[in-house]
Write an enzyme that holds these catalytic residues in place. Structure first.
Site, PDB file in Angstrom:
ATOM      1  CG  ASP A 162     131.103 -73.436  46.869  1.00 39.60           C
ATOM      2  OD1 ASP A 162     132.031 -72.631  46.975  1.00 39.60           O
ATOM      3  OD2 ASP A 162     129.903 -73.091  46.852  1.00 39.60           O
ATOM      4  CG  HIS A 190     128.883 -69.536  47.976  1.00 39.39           C
ATOM      5  ND1 HIS A 190     129.817 -70.337  47.356  1.00 39.39           N
ATOM      6  CD2 HIS A 190     129.128 -68.280  47.536  1.00 39.39           C
ATOM      7  CE1 HIS A 190     130.578 -69.601  46.574  1.00 39.39           C
ATOM      8  NE2 HIS A 190     130.188 -68.353  46.669  1.00 39.39           N
TER       9      HIS A 190
HETATM   10  N1  LIG Z   1     127.481 -68.325  44.505  1.00 37.70           N
HETATM   11  C1  LIG Z   1     128.659 -68.346  43.878  1.00 37.70           C
HETATM   12  O1  LIG Z   1     129.283 -69.409  43.742  1.00 37.70           O
HETATM   13  C2  LIG Z   1     129.265 -67.095  43.294  1.00 37.70           C
HETATM   14  C3  LIG Z   1     130.423 -67.184  42.532  1.00 37.70           C
HETATM   15  C4  LIG Z   1     130.958 -66.034  41.975  1.00 37.70           C
HETATM   16  C5  LIG Z   1     130.363 -64.812  42.190  1.00 37.70           C
HETATM   17  N2  LIG Z   1     129.253 -64.742  42.960  1.00 37.70           N
HETATM   18  C6  LIG Z   1     128.561 -63.476  43.201  1.00 37.70           C
HETATM   19  O2  LIG Z   1     127.780 -63.151  42.042  1.00 37.70           O
HETATM   20  C7  LIG Z   1     127.521 -61.745  42.033  1.00 37.70           C
HETATM   21  C8  LIG Z   1     127.762 -61.156  40.657  1.00 37.70           C
HETATM   22  O3  LIG Z   1     129.117 -61.275  40.319  1.00 37.70           O
HETATM   23  P1  LIG Z   1     129.710 -60.530  39.030  1.00 37.70           P
HETATM   24  O4  LIG Z   1     131.138 -60.867  38.983  1.00 37.70           O
HETATM   25  O5  LIG Z   1     128.846 -60.766  37.842  1.00 37.70           O
HETATM   26  O6  LIG Z   1     129.548 -59.021  39.506  1.00 37.70           O
HETATM   27  P2  LIG Z   1     129.532 -57.694  38.597  1.00 37.70           P
HETATM   28  O7  LIG Z   1     129.752 -56.572  39.558  1.00 37.70           O
HETATM   29  O8  LIG Z   1     130.398 -57.849  37.410  1.00 37.70           O
HETATM   30  O9  LIG Z   1     128.032 -57.642  38.072  1.00 37.70           O
HETATM   31  C9  LIG Z   1     126.947 -57.459  38.927  1.00 37.70           C
HETATM   32  C10 LIG Z   1     125.893 -56.756  38.119  1.00 37.70           C
HETATM   33  O10 LIG Z   1     124.726 -56.691  38.917  1.00 37.70           O
HETATM   34  C11 LIG Z   1     124.087 -55.472  38.616  1.00 37.70           C
HETATM   35  N3  LIG Z   1     123.111 -55.147  39.658  1.00 37.70           N
HETATM   36  C12 LIG Z   1     123.310 -54.543  40.849  1.00 37.70           C
HETATM   37  N4  LIG Z   1     122.147 -54.366  41.483  1.00 37.70           N
HETATM   38  C13 LIG Z   1     121.179 -54.868  40.686  1.00 37.70           C
HETATM   39  C14 LIG Z   1     119.772 -54.954  40.785  1.00 37.70           C
HETATM   40  N5  LIG Z   1     119.124 -54.475  41.837  1.00 37.70           N
HETATM   41  N6  LIG Z   1     119.101 -55.515  39.759  1.00 37.70           N
HETATM   42  C15 LIG Z   1     119.735 -55.976  38.675  1.00 37.70           C
HETATM   43  N7  LIG Z   1     121.076 -55.902  38.523  1.00 37.70           N
HETATM   44  C16 LIG Z   1     121.783 -55.364  39.510  1.00 37.70           C
HETATM   45  C17 LIG Z   1     125.236 -54.473  38.484  1.00 37.70           C
HETATM   46  O11 LIG Z   1     124.842 -53.314  37.767  1.00 37.70           O
HETATM   47  C18 LIG Z   1     126.256 -55.311  37.738  1.00 37.70           C
HETATM   48  O12 LIG Z   1     126.153 -55.154  36.327  1.00 37.70           O
HETATM   49  C19 LIG Z   1     128.399 -61.164  43.142  1.00 37.70           C
HETATM   50  O13 LIG Z   1     127.603 -61.000  44.302  1.00 37.70           O
HETATM   51  C20 LIG Z   1     129.419 -62.259  43.383  1.00 37.70           C
HETATM   52  O14 LIG Z   1     129.978 -62.189  44.683  1.00 37.70           O
HETATM   53  C21 LIG Z   1     128.684 -65.853  43.505  1.00 37.70           C
HETATM   54  O1  LIG Z   2     132.448 -63.192  44.840  1.00 36.79           O
HETATM   55  C1  LIG Z   2     133.016 -63.794  45.787  1.00 36.79           C
HETATM   56  O2  LIG Z   2     133.146 -63.300  46.932  1.00 36.79           O
HETATM   57  C2  LIG Z   2     133.602 -65.147  45.558  1.00 36.79           C
HETATM   58  C3  LIG Z   2     132.644 -66.087  44.897  1.00 36.79           C
HETATM   59  O3  LIG Z   2     131.510 -66.304  45.683  1.00 36.79           O
HETATM   60  C4  LIG Z   2     133.326 -67.402  44.570  1.00 36.79           C
HETATM   61  O4  LIG Z   2     133.085 -68.386  45.278  1.00 36.79           O
HETATM   62  O5  LIG Z   2     134.107 -67.430  43.611  1.00 36.79           O
END
Ligand SMILES: NC(=O)c1ccc[n+]([C@@H]2O[C@H](COP(=O)([O-])OP(=O)(O)OC[C@H]3O[C@@H](n4cnc5c(N)ncnc54)[C@H](O)[C@@H]3O)[C@@H](O)[C@H]2O)c1
Ligand SMILES: O=C(O)C[C@H](O)C(=O)O
Length: 330
Positions: A162, A190
């Site tokens: 962000d 977030h």
């Molecule tokens: N904070 C931020 O700024 C931000 C930004 C983008 C995404 N995210 C979040 O990050 C997370 C991951 O995003 P992504 O695009 O990589 O998702 P994704 O679905 O591609 O990958 C998530 C992975 O986590 C694994 N997983 C699920 N439960 C698990 C556990 N108990 N132990 C280990 N691994 C486990 C799944 O098998 C999968 O491979 C999501 O929650 C998304 O919303 C946060």
């Molecule tokens: O995975 C989401 O819901 C969005 C993510 O947290 C982002 O800020 O890009």
């Protein structure tokens, strides 16, 4: 020059996911901990995704990164966090159709509670934890509350993405480089309630708020930054991955290298009550790092507009905390 022989143990959960794929190669190449720090990677995944994690590990091998000293793949959190120095908690349960907020918090509690316990049981004394998986602040709170032997300040949640989004939007508006902006702050959660603050952000020796009109600040800048995650999902059909991995690298790199003199960054850290944020909530603040610990920047004047925005986001964090308390997760 010879390299330090003991590698830093870095655990990445959700290692076979999209962020994991964008993150692991950068960690292994030295972009997170620096060009002189060897790393050992622990990849934690759920059992059905272990094979995909093995594929990623094969590709990591094929890069022949000189700093990469080992890769361990497991579906066992106890093994994954044993001796860990840097834990990146990326894997989380996404919201699926028809899922209520309470269900999402409960499903994530089932992930972050045992991971907090495993960090408590086995992590190295200097462990640093970054939670990326959403809802990141509350997932971090769940993990932290199950790690009573780890100093609470070691648990953080990511708002650096962000922060970087806010830098990019403000720089484009002022037609300057992002590196000409200092003291940007994301406050709160977030989520879409976050408050990107231009009143303390500086460019050309002046507050950025004083260089833009209030209508743009309120009706374009804030919603663009706060809803950027949803806009990426809408455009890409998947949530941000490379930019999220980049922000995770930035967060840890700043934590271990320290913030530059005269500047700060944004991270969600355990509140000590600063700026009226209830103690114990994991909320985003302006923070500095001395290379070891984050400190919340003190003494900023908060005007009425900013106060309202910060309070609204912090209220949402309080509601999330109450919901996970009711579920017995904190
Ligand atoms: N904070 C931020 O700024 C931000 C930004 C983008 C995404 N995210 C979040 O990050 C997370 C991951 O995003 P992504 O695009 O990589 O998702 P994704 O679905 O591609 O990958 C998530 C992975 O986590 C694994 N997983 C699920 N439960 C698990 C556990 N108990 N132990 C280990 N691994 C486990 C799944 O098998 C999968 O491979 C999501 O929650 C998304 O919303 C946060
Ligand atoms: O995975 C989401 O819901 C969005 C993510 O947290 C982002 O800020 O890009």
């Amino acid at each position: 020059m010879s390299q330090p022989s003991t590698p830093v143990k870095v655990t990445v959960t959700g290692a076979a996911g999209q962020i994991g794929y964008a993150l692991l190669f950068r960690i292994a190449s030295g972009q997170m901990l620096g060009p002189d720090t060897p790393v050992e990677l622990n990849l934690l995944e759920i059992t059905p995704a272990l094979k995909a994690a093995e594929g990623t590990a094969m590709e990591l091998d094929d890069c022949a990164f000189p700093l990469l000293r080992g890769i361990n793949i497991t579906d066992d959190a106890t093994k994954a966090f044993d001796g860990v120095n840097v834990a990146l908690l990326v894997g989380a349960r996404p919201r699926s159709a028809g899922m209520e907020r309470g269900d999402l918090l409960e499903a994530n509690g089932g992930i972050f509670k045992p991971q907090g316990e495993a960090i408590n049981a086995g992590a190295a004394d200097d462990v640093k934890v970054l939670v990326v998986g959403n809802p990141a602040n509350t997932n971090a709170l769940i993990a932290q509350s199950h790690a009573p032997d780890v100093p609470a300040g070691r648990f953080t949640a990511m708002t650096r993405l962000d922060h970087n989004r806010a830098l990019a939007q403000a720089a484009a508006k002022l037609d300057i480089g992002v590196d000409e902006i200092s003291k940007m702050t994301i406050w709160g959660n977030h989520s879409a309630s976050q408050y990107p603050d231009l009143f303390h952000a500086m460019a050309d020796g002046k507050s950025i708020a004083s260089q833009v009109d209030q209508d743009w600040l309120e009706n374009t800048f804030i919603p663009t930054v706060a809803k950027r995650g949803a806009a990426i999902i809408e455009a890409r059909g998947a949530s941000s991955a490379a930019s999220a991995a980049n922000a995770a690298i930035d967060h840890v790199a700043t934590w271990v290298q320290g913030t530059p003199e005269g500047d700060w960054t944004s991270a969600a850290v355990v509140s000590d009550g600063s700026y009226g944020v209830p103690e114990g909530l994991i909320s985003s603040f302006p923070v500095t790092s001395d290379g070891t610990e984050w400190s919340i920047v003190q003494g900023l004047d908060i005007d009425e507009f900013s106060r309202g925005k910060i309070d609204a986001s912090v209220a949402e964090l309080g509601e999330e905390r109450d919901a996970v308390k009711q579920l017995g997760l904190v």
